[in-house]
Design a protein around this motif. Structure first.
Motif, short mmCIF file in Angstrom:
data_model
loop_
_atom_site.label_atom_id
_atom_site.label_comp_id
_atom_site.label_asym_id
_atom_site.label_seq_id
_atom_site.Cartn_x
_atom_site.Cartn_y
_atom_site.Cartn_z
N PRO A 1 0.84 -1.20 0.00
CA PRO A 1 0.00 0.00 0.00
C PRO A 1 0.88 1.25 0.00
O PRO A 1 2.02 1.21 0.46
N GLU A 2 0.28 2.35 -0.42
CA GLU A 2 1.01 3.61 -0.44
C GLU A 2 1.24 4.07 1.00
O GLU A 2 0.29 4.07 1.81
N PRO A 3 2.48 4.42 1.37
CA PRO A 3 2.72 4.91 2.74
C PRO A 3 1.83 6.10 3.11
O PRO A 3 1.39 6.21 4.25
N ALA A 4 1.51 6.95 2.17
CA ALA A 4 0.67 8.12 2.48
C ALA A 4 -0.72 7.67 2.91
O ALA A 4 -1.32 8.25 3.84
N LEU A 5 -1.25 6.58 2.23
CA LEU A 5 -2.58 6.08 2.59
C LEU A 5 -2.56 5.50 4.01
O LEU A 5 -3.47 5.71 4.81
N VAL B 1 -5.72 -4.42 11.21
CA VAL B 1 -4.33 -4.44 10.70
C VAL B 1 -3.47 -3.62 11.67
O VAL B 1 -3.92 -2.58 12.19
N ASP B 2 -2.14 -4.16 11.82
CA ASP B 2 -1.17 -3.40 12.60
C ASP B 2 -0.60 -2.31 11.67
O ASP B 2 0.32 -2.56 10.86
N LEU B 3 -1.22 -1.12 11.77
CA LEU B 3 -0.87 -0.05 10.80
C LEU B 3 0.59 0.37 10.96
O LEU B 3 1.27 0.67 9.97
N GLU B 4 1.12 0.40 12.14
CA GLU B 4 2.49 0.90 12.32
C GLU B 4 3.49 -0.06 11.68
O GLU B 4 4.44 0.37 11.01
N ALA B 5 3.28 -1.40 11.83
CA ALA B 5 4.21 -2.37 11.22
C ALA B 5 4.09 -2.33 9.69
O ALA B 5 5.09 -2.38 8.96
N LEU B 6 2.82 -2.25 9.20
CA LEU B 6 2.62 -2.21 7.74
C LEU B 6 3.24 -0.94 7.15
O LEU B 6 3.84 -0.98 6.08
N LEU B 7 3.15 0.17 7.88
CA LEU B 7 3.73 1.43 7.38
C LEU B 7 5.24 1.35 7.34
O LEU B 7 5.87 1.82 6.38
N GLU C 1 7.09 -1.35 6.86
CA GLU C 1 7.47 -2.21 5.74
C GLU C 1 7.32 -1.45 4.41
O GLU C 1 8.18 -1.53 3.52
N ALA C 2 6.25 -0.71 4.27
CA ALA C 2 6.03 0.04 3.00
C ALA C 2 7.10 1.10 2.80
O ALA C 2 7.59 1.31 1.67
N ARG C 3 7.51 1.73 3.89
CA ARG C 3 8.55 2.77 3.74
C ARG C 3 9.88 2.14 3.34
O ARG C 3 10.64 2.71 2.55
N LYS D 1 9.84 1.38 -0.37
CA LYS D 1 9.90 2.62 -1.15
C LYS D 1 11.33 3.15 -1.22
O LYS D 1 11.80 3.62 -2.27
N ALA D 2 12.06 3.02 -0.08
CA ALA D 2 13.45 3.48 -0.05
C ALA D 2 14.33 2.63 -0.95
O ALA D 2 15.23 3.11 -1.65
N ALA D 3 14.06 1.29 -0.98
CA ALA D 3 14.83 0.41 -1.85
C ALA D 3 14.61 0.77 -3.31
O ALA D 3 15.53 0.75 -4.14
N LEU D 4 13.38 1.12 -3.69
CA LEU D 4 13.08 1.52 -5.09
C LEU D 4 13.82 2.80 -5.44
O LEU D 4 14.39 2.91 -6.54
N ALA D 5 13.86 3.74 -4.53
CA ALA D 5 14.55 5.01 -4.81
C ALA D 5 16.04 4.77 -5.02
O ALA D 5 16.66 5.35 -5.93
N ALA D 6 16.65 3.86 -4.19
CA ALA D 6 18.08 3.58 -4.35
C ALA D 6 18.34 2.92 -5.69
O ALA D 6 19.33 3.21 -6.38
N ALA D 7 17.45 1.97 -6.11
CA ALA D 7 17.64 1.29 -7.39
C ALA D 7 17.52 2.26 -8.56
O ALA D 7 18.27 2.19 -9.55
N LEU D 8 16.56 3.18 -8.46
CA LEU D 8 16.39 4.16 -9.55
C LEU D 8 17.58 5.11 -9.63
O LEU D 8 18.02 5.48 -10.72
#
Length: 801
Positions: free
Chosen positions: A308-312, A461-467, A469-471, A474-481
């Motif tokens: 999910p999107e971290p912002a959501l 849902v455990d929102l803090e754990a899911l958030l 993981e999503a972050r 997202k950081a791994a994608l930014a490093a790859a790009l």
């Protein structure tokens, strides 16, 4: 001059327009009572032609010509001169101070096709043009063509000196005086011219036949030199071409030697050739890195898409925390709304009680006021004003005692009004507070429903754990790009380096091609190119080193050949230069010598032409001097003779004799042979010869009125006939004559003779017009124009016999 049509308006007696058509009329009379305007018709002819009226003492006066009450006078005359048609128009306008000025003057010729040609467009131009056209000035015209009323006897009774002056003006004897002056002037001018031409002859003495022969011999010698130069010219041109070809070959060979010496392998070619291989390897490695980083970026993008999107998640986590706060605020707002509603109901009850108390206080006051009404009316009285009840004027105010009951009712009413206003204000404030609390409860309810819906998406849902993981994804994608972008940048840099080196080597190949093309154009055969630009440059450098000695030898051979041709050419023209120096002619080469010789030949020919022209001028000038001396003698003699007064006197006497002879023929006819005219040889006065009284000679002043008219008419007709011959400038053919004289003074027999004489004039092709009020004479005229006074104007009407 023969009038064809006369138009006038605002002119003299003719205030209204008149149109007098004289087409086909040879003999006419203007008849009518005295003052009707008969003479004004003749005045219109004179005014149209000359802008003057003979009856006025001042020829410049034009204001009297304007009809009384009119602003302008307009006259138009259509006339013939030697079968040519003309139209003249004059307009005079009255001025503000009583004078008048000519507003329009024009003379036009009617062309055969119907158009017109302007001949003059101002009063001065028209006057001059008419005088030239008719050959008569105004003064002569009124004595020979238009004979005004009362001036018949002027010439007859004039003093001899005045008569001689008139004839002298007719003869223009001043012309002979001017001829004498011109003759003397011409004699002096001729003397000056002879002296000038003698001096000119002295300056032409060099132009002798011997000088001309010597100049012609020089022309022949220079022409022979020109012929020799022309004969030599083909060989000289051939040698010049050979010299030019050899010198050009030597120059080309020397330029080729310099070009070959400059050929060398460029340093940048060697460097670029060595660096290009390493740069190509680096470019391939960078391309492989791009492939790897693109794959890693694609995998990181797929992992990020599955989360999910971290912002959501952040929004849902925030909504879960805010929901409890909103629920508490909603509870508190609901309690406040209930309290506000209770307060509003209490305030409504208080307002109802206050309104009831106000109504009761108002009724109690009204009752007390009715009870104590007189007291209230007395309180409103004013001294000097009428009483509202009895309408009597109030003289003094009554003493009033206070009424306690009415005052208490008024105070109670005021207190009830204040209590009612306060209760109403408190009720309005409670109502406003209730509305505000209700709006806040509604807003909190909407917010609570929205937060509840947002938190429900992730209820279990455990929102803090899911958030977290999503972050991380997202950081791994930014490093790859970022790694992919860096790989692309390295690849572009490596590719740019390779492209720059290849462009540099391409430029080197182009320079090599230009070198080869220039050598091929010069007729040489450099090595053929291959695919290796460095090897091609090295091959061209080696070939240039071998070719340079051959080009140096070719340059030396061509230079020697050019020098030999130059010596041959110089030897061929040396003799011609020697011949040219004898005539002071010089030239750098044969072409220059030919041009200089041609110029010298032209100069020598000009010398011949100048000498020939000067010799011819001297010959003509000698003849001119001889002729001028003869002209000088004749002019001096003519000037001397024309200074004598006898010549002018002789001309006047001859002219008077001619006039008197012609006048005598007419007078004898008019007087039935009774009278002739003669000139007194002593006094130069006019005499009448009375044939009925033994040919007695007496002064013309002794004639009766009728006899004076006959003699004056005879002289006027003779003057009219002879003017063209007498006038020095000549006159146009006079095709008309107008007589304005008192025929009423003649007896019947003389009138009959005068009428017959005038009829004779009217049958010789000349227009004759007479002005008369004598009915017997008018009835003998074939065409009459009746002039009558009608109101403030006059009219003209044609009447045929």
């Amino acid at each position: 001059m023969r009038p064809v049509r006369i138009r006038a308006q605002g002119f003299g007696a003719f205030r209204d327009p008149i149109d007098l058509d004289l087409t086909g009329v040879d003999f006419f009379a203007l008849v009518g009572p005295t003052g009707a305007g008969k003479s004004t018709v003749i005045d219109a002819i004179c005014f149209a032609l000359y802008g003057s009226i003979p009856r006025y003492a001042d020829n410049r006066a034009v204001a009297p010509a304007i009809s009384l009450g009119a602003l302008e006078a307009r006259v138009g005359l259509h006339f013939l001169v030697d079968d040519a048609e003309y139209v003249i128009t004059r307009v005079v306008q009255r001025g503000a101070k009583g004078g008048a000025s000519t507003r329009e003057s024009r003379l036009e010729r009617i062309l055969p096709g119907g158009g017109t040609e302007s001949l003059a467009a101002s009063a001065k131009e028209v006057n001059g043009a008419v005088a030239r056209l008719l050959g008569l000035p105004f003064e002569h015209f009124t004595k020979c063509v238009v004979l005004p009323q009362g001036e018949f006897a002027e010439f007859l009774h004039a003093k001899p000196a005045e008569r001689q002056d008139l004839v002298a003006r007719l003869l223009n004897l001043g012309l002979y005086d001017r001829v004498g002056q011109r003759a003397r002037q011409l004699a002096e001018e001729t003397r000056v011219r002879v002296a000038h031409e003698d001096r000119r002859l002295a300056t032409l003495a060099h132009a002798s036949p011997d000088a001309i022969a010597a100049a012609e011999a020089r022309v022949a010698e220079i022409d022979a030199l020109r012929e020799a130069i022309a004969t030599r010219r083909p060989d000289d041109d051939r040698l010049a071409r050979e010299i030019h070809d050899h010198e050009r070959a030597a120059t080309t060979a020397r330029e080729m030697v310099a070009t070959l010496a400059e050929i060398a392998v460029p340093d940048d070619v060697r460097r670029a050739h060595d660096v290009l291989a390493a740069a190509t390897t680096r470019a391939r490695a960078a391309a492989d890195a791009v492939t790897r980083t693109e794959a890693a970026a694609e995998a990181a993008r797929a992992a990020a898409d599955s989360q999910p999107e971290p912002a959501l998640l952040e929004t849902a986590l925030a909504a879960r925390g805010e929901l409890a706060e909103v629920a508490e605020s909603l509870r508190v707002a609901a309690d406040e709304l209930a309290a506000a509603d209770a307060e509003r109901r209490a305030r409504a009850d208080g307002l109802a009680a206050a309104d009831a108390a106000l109504a009761a206080a108002d009724a109690a006051y009204e009752l007390a006021r009715q009870v104590h009404l007189p007291h209230e009316l007395a309180a409103k009285l004013v001294v000097g004003e009428p009483c509202p009840v009895c309408e009597q004027t109030v003289s003094a105010l009554p003493r009033l005692e206070a009424v306690e009951e009415l005052d208490a009712a008024r105070r109670a009413l005021d207190e009830a009004k204040h209590a009612s206003s306060s209760a109403r204000n408190a009720h309005a404030a409670a109502d406003k507070r209730l509305g505000a609390d209700r709006t806040r409860v509604e807003q909190l309810q909407v917010r609570h429903e929205a937060l509840s819906a947002r938190a429900a998406e992730f209820a279990d849902v455990d929102l803090e754990a899911l958030l977290a993981e999503a972050r991380a994804v997202k950081a791994a994608l930014a490093a790859a790009l970022e790694e992919e972008r860096s790989a692309h940048a390295h690849e572009r840099a490596a590719r740019a380096e390779v492209d720059a080196l290849e462009r540099e080597l391409h430029g080197a190949r182009q320079r090599l091609g230009q070198q080869r093309d220039a050598l091929v154009s010069a007729g040489l055969t450099p090595p053929a190119p291959s695919t290796d630009v460095l090897a091609d440059w090295e091959a061209l450098d080696g070939w240039a080193a071998e070719e340079r000695p051959r080009q140096e030898a070719a340059a030396a051979t061509a230079t020697a050949a050019a020098r030999r041709a130059q010596e041959d050419r110089r030897a061929g023209v040396a003799a011609l230069h020697d011949r040219a120096r004898a005539f002071a002619i010089a030239g750098r080469d044969l072409g220059g010598l030919a041009e200089a010789t041609a110029a010298a030949a032209a100069g020598a020919q000009r010398d011949v032409d100048d000498l020939t022209r000067d010799h011819a001028e001297a010959t003509l000038l000698a003849a001119s001097v001889a002729a001028a001396r003869e002209e000088q003698i004749v002019a001096e003699e003519l000037g001397r003779r024309l200074t004598a007064r006898g010549f002018e006197r002789w001309l006047v006497e001859e002219a008077l004799d001619t006039l008197v002879t012609d006048a005598t023929r007419t007078l004898r006819q008019l007087s039935a042979g009774a009278y002739s005219l003669a000139v007194d040889p002593d006094s130069a006065d006019l005499l009448v010869i009375d044939h009925l009284n033994a040919d007695e000679a007496r002064s013309v002043r002794t004639l009766s009125g009728g006899e004076t008219f006959q003699a004056s008419l005879a002289l006027a007709l003779a003057l009219s006939e002879q003017l063209a011959d007498l006038a020095a400038d000549g006159a146009a053919r006079l095709e008309s004559i107008f007589l304005d004289e008192g025929f009423g003074s003649l007896d019947p027999d003389t009138l009959e003779t005068v009428a017959s004489t005038i009829e004779t004039l009217g049958h010789d092709g000349r227009m004759v017009g007479i002005v008369t009020h004598v009915r017997e004479l008018a009835e003998r005229v074939p065409v009459r124009f009746e002039v009558r006074k009608v109101g403030t104007s006059s009219t003209v009407e044609r009447v045929d016999a």
